[in-house]
Design a protein around this motif. Structure first.
Motif, PDB file in Angstrom:
ATOM      1  N   ASP A  80       0.765  -1.089  -0.135  1.00  0.00           N
ATOM      2  CA  ASP A  80       0.067  -0.037  -0.095  1.00  0.00           C
ATOM      3  C   ASP A  80       0.734   1.312  -0.188  1.00  0.00           C
ATOM      4  O   ASP A  80       0.421   2.291  -0.573  1.00  0.00           O
ATOM      5  N   ARG A  81       2.014   1.136   0.782  1.00  0.00           N
ATOM      6  CA  ARG A  81       2.753   2.459   0.806  1.00  0.00           C
ATOM      7  C   ARG A  81       3.553   2.603  -0.726  1.00  0.00           C
ATOM      8  O   ARG A  81       3.605   3.707  -1.106  1.00  0.00           O
ATOM      9  N   ILE A  82       4.113   1.700  -1.215  1.00  0.00           N
ATOM     10  CA  ILE A  82       4.808   1.885  -2.644  1.00  0.00           C
ATOM     11  C   ILE A  82       3.415   2.388  -3.433  1.00  0.00           C
ATOM     12  O   ILE A  82       3.690   3.298  -4.415  1.00  0.00           O
ATOM     13  N   PHE A  83       2.399   1.769  -3.653  1.00  0.00           N
ATOM     14  CA  PHE A  83       1.147   2.260  -4.584  1.00  0.00           C
ATOM     15  C   PHE A  83       0.955   3.710  -4.128  1.00  0.00           C
ATOM     16  O   PHE A  83       0.648   4.502  -4.962  1.00  0.00           O
ATOM     17  N   ALA A  84       0.878   4.165  -2.899  1.00  0.00           N
ATOM     18  CA  ALA A  84       0.580   5.450  -2.513  1.00  0.00           C
ATOM     19  C   ALA A  84       1.826   6.220  -3.214  1.00  0.00           C
ATOM     20  O   ALA A  84       1.257   7.451  -3.519  1.00  0.00           O
ATOM     21  N   ARG A  85       3.005   5.920  -2.778  1.00  0.00           N
ATOM     22  CA  ARG A  85       4.107   6.649  -3.778  1.00  0.00           C
ATOM     23  C   ARG A  85       3.932   7.010  -5.085  1.00  0.00           C
ATOM     24  O   ARG A  85       4.184   8.065  -5.691  1.00  0.00           O
ATOM     25  N   LEU A  86       3.389   5.999  -5.779  1.00  0.00           N
ATOM     26  CA  LEU A  86       3.320   5.954  -7.068  1.00  0.00           C
ATOM     27  C   LEU A  86       2.116   7.044  -7.442  1.00  0.00           C
ATOM     28  O   LEU A  86       2.503   7.639  -8.384  1.00  0.00           O
ATOM     29  N   HIS A  87       1.072   6.807  -6.717  1.00  0.00           N
ATOM     30  CA  HIS A  87       0.072   7.566  -7.086  1.00  0.00           C
ATOM     31  C   HIS A  87       0.402   9.021  -6.896  1.00  0.00           C
ATOM     32  O   HIS A  87      -0.025   9.912  -7.454  1.00  0.00           O
ATOM     33  N   ALA A  88       1.100   9.462  -5.729  1.00  0.00           N
ATOM     34  CA  ALA A  88       1.597  10.633  -5.558  1.00  0.00           C
ATOM     35  C   ALA A  88       2.451  11.444  -6.623  1.00  0.00           C
ATOM     36  O   ALA A  88       2.208  12.482  -6.771  1.00  0.00           O
TER      37      ALA A  88
END
Length: 218
Positions: free
Chosen positions: A7-15
């Motif tokens: 979830d943290r990785i996806f959050a950084r990618l979306h950001a």
């Protein structure tokens, strides 16, 4: 990987994602070359010679004499052709006598003719036309002139009428109305047979004619 880490990785990618589309430059508009007859002949000759084809431009009445000269140079012993091709009668009346190869008309039964065909030195065919832009012959197989005549003998001689050379493939297809009556296969020939091995060493004549000679008839 735990769901928390994912979830943290996806959050950084979306950001990091931008909402601005990347710049894509516009390509130029392609326009088919508009060539006159002389330019078409010259360009086709140049393109074909680049890939080791031999091209001769001459008046239509002189092609038998030029052919006899070429046959002597190649020391041809046999020459195959389509008996009912437009040039067949001229061929039979001119190519004869001492030093000339034996004329072998194509047999209607390919199975019976196959073994003989693979031993013939030169095959001569007509062409439907030519394409100047990339230096290509259009060979339109028929029952009288099957594709084997241009694919099997060591030397392929092609007769190309200058009036049937087009600037581009698209122009040829449109002007000759290919969509209305195409054969099972149409051959586009730009030079002698060639292939390359894994080391990119180019070899000619491995799977077909070693030489292509084009007589452009004006």
């Amino acid at each position: 990987m735990s769901s928390t880490a994912r979830d943290r990785i996806f959050a950084r990618l979306h950001a990091a994602r931008t909402t601005v589309s990347p710049y894509v430059p516009q390509g130029g508009t392609w326009q088919a070359p508009m060539l006159d007859k002389t330019q078409r002949i010259e360009l086709l000759k140049k393109r074909m010679e680049t890939v080791r084809s031999e091209v001769h431009v001459l008046p239509e009445a002189e092609w038998p004499a030029k052919l006899m000269e070429l046959l002597k140079v190649h020391e041809a012993k046999t020459l195959t052709y389509g008996h009912d091709a437009w040039f067949g009668g001229t061929l039979r009346s001119k190519i004869k006598g001492k030093g000339m190869p034996k004329l072998v008309p194509y047999g209607e039964n390919v199975e019976a003719f196959r073994d003989e065909l693979f031993g013939i030195d030169v095959g001569i065919t007509s062409t439907l036309g030519g394409i100047a832009e990339n230096g290509t012959l259009i060979v339109w197989p028929t029952p009288q002139e099957p594709r084997l005549l241009s694919l099997v003998p060591t030397v392929h001689v092609a007769l190309l009428k200058a009036d049937t050379i087009y600037s581009t493939l698209a122009e040829a297809m449109r002007e000759m109305r290919w969509a209305e009556n195409m054969p099972t296969n149409a051959l586009l020939i730009s030079g002698p047979s060639k292939t390359a091995d894994i080391e990119m060493t180019l070899a000619f004549g491995v799977h077909g004619p070693k030489e292509l000679i084009v007589l452009v008839l004006e």
